[in-house]
Motif scaffolding. Sequence first.
Motif, PDB file in Angstrom:
ATOM      1  N   ALA A 187     -54.181  57.898-133.355  1.00  0.00           N
ATOM      2  CA  ALA A 187     -53.442  56.762-132.824  1.00  0.00           C
ATOM      3  C   ALA A 187     -54.285  55.491-132.851  1.00  0.00           C
ATOM      4  O   ALA A 187     -53.797  54.406-133.181  1.00  0.00           O
ATOM      5  CB  ALA A 187     -52.981  57.060-131.396  1.00  0.00           C
TER       6      ALA A 187
ATOM      7  N   LEU B  43     -50.105  59.407-130.080  1.00  0.00           N
ATOM      8  CA  LEU B  43     -50.812  59.641-128.824  1.00  0.00           C
ATOM      9  C   LEU B  43     -50.053  60.625-127.951  1.00  0.00           C
ATOM     10  O   LEU B  43     -50.640  61.577-127.409  1.00  0.00           O
ATOM     11  CB  LEU B  43     -51.007  58.309-128.100  1.00  0.00           C
ATOM     12  CG  LEU B  43     -51.558  58.393-126.673  1.00  0.00           C
ATOM     13  CD1 LEU B  43     -52.966  58.979-126.684  1.00  0.00           C
ATOM     14  CD2 LEU B  43     -51.554  57.018-126.013  1.00  0.00           C
TER      15      LEU B  43
ATOM     16  N   THR C 111     -57.585  55.567-127.115  1.00  0.00           N
ATOM     17  CA  THR C 111     -56.821  54.976-128.217  1.00  0.00           C
ATOM     18  C   THR C 111     -57.020  53.471-128.271  1.00  0.00           C
ATOM     19  O   THR C 111     -57.255  52.896-129.351  1.00  0.00           O
ATOM     20  CB  THR C 111     -55.330  55.302-128.050  1.00  0.00           C
ATOM     21  OG1 THR C 111     -55.142  56.717-128.127  1.00  0.00           O
ATOM     22  CG2 THR C 111     -54.498  54.624-129.130  1.00  0.00           C
TER      23      THR C 111
ATOM     24  N   ALA D  16     -48.463  54.621-133.402  1.00  0.00           N
ATOM     25  CA  ALA D  16     -49.653  54.980-132.634  1.00  0.00           C
ATOM     26  C   ALA D  16     -49.271  55.586-131.279  1.00  0.00           C
ATOM     27  O   ALA D  16     -49.877  56.576-130.840  1.00  0.00           O
ATOM     28  CB  ALA D  16     -50.537  53.750-132.435  1.00  0.00           C
ATOM     29  N   SER D  17     -48.290  55.011-130.617  1.00  0.00           N
ATOM     30  CA  SER D  17     -47.837  55.557-129.340  1.00  0.00           C
ATOM     31  C   SER D  17     -47.265  56.962-129.509  1.00  0.00           C
ATOM     32  O   SER D  17     -47.510  57.852-128.674  1.00  0.00           O
ATOM     33  CB  SER D  17     -46.783  54.640-128.720  1.00  0.00           C
ATOM     34  OG  SER D  17     -47.285  53.335-128.550  1.00  0.00           O
TER      35      SER D  17
END
Length: 319
Positions: free
Chosen positions: A224, A211, A296, A207-208
């Motif tokens: 994300a 992003l 997010t 997810a990071s």
Amino acid sequence: MATLMSVLFDGLLGLGLVWFAWQALSSDNLFRAIVLFVAFGLMLALVWVRLAAPDIALAEAAIGAGVTGALLLAAMARLNVVIHEQATGNNETSSPPRRRPASGLVALLAAGLFIALAYTLYHLPLDTPGLRQAVSEQLANSGVSHPVTAVLLNFRGYDTLLELLVLLLALLGVWSLGQCHSQAEAATGAVLDVLSRLLAPVLVLVASYLLWLGASAPGGAFQAGAVLAAGGILLLLSGWRLPARFTRWPLRLLLAVGPLLFLCLALISLLLEGRLLRYPLAQAGGWILLIEATATLSIGAILVALFMGGNPEPGQPDE
């Protein structure tokens, strides 16, 4: 030969998409319908890849197939509980079952919609300039180097803001229906427990990465956030529960921080630049990164809260 194979593959993909959709809609078994819906979402993600839209493909695979499938399974589980309670209750006071709408009428409406869409697509001009040139000319002033992110967070940022608000309103609607019970820690199998502990940190890293990648390549807040939500749902399925002290104002702050920050920056840009969501040129990149980071977190938290299916109970003791 390559062109013929490509056309054949796309044709089979389209027919498979129609078949999965029809089977999901016509199935009398709810579990089978949900599984077919998930398969439909995965195939639709492949269609978006074939259409050179990886951003939408990522969102469809993560949200349309993954998180939405989990939400439908959770809804089916709660529905089974309600049906069981009604079956074991007083049958004399229970209301008679409602009749299902006529399948012929539904098919007629679907056919009318299909004809309208086909007619519209047929009369669209083949060569249209679109907005690609305009986006390319202003890309350097957007604060990012990827055109999709520039459109979603800068040129048409109010669309993304409204999408965040719609998600938040959907959660408020679910919470208004009742409280979420079953907040105690639940026992689970060893395999699922180990798998969730291994996958949860990996999903946070993915997810990071999505992003950060969104500024220059396909990715961004919604993709994300969906991956974060997948990690949270996996933890819930493995028996983990959020401590009660975090289900009050910390959870609500996490749910609202993305939309609230987006609204605050919109008002600040209106005061500074005279137009809503027209970021200062020097700070555009930083503002977009801040909006995407908080969005997010909020998107992931909202999707997990939707999966829980109700407002966390106030005043429950910590585990």
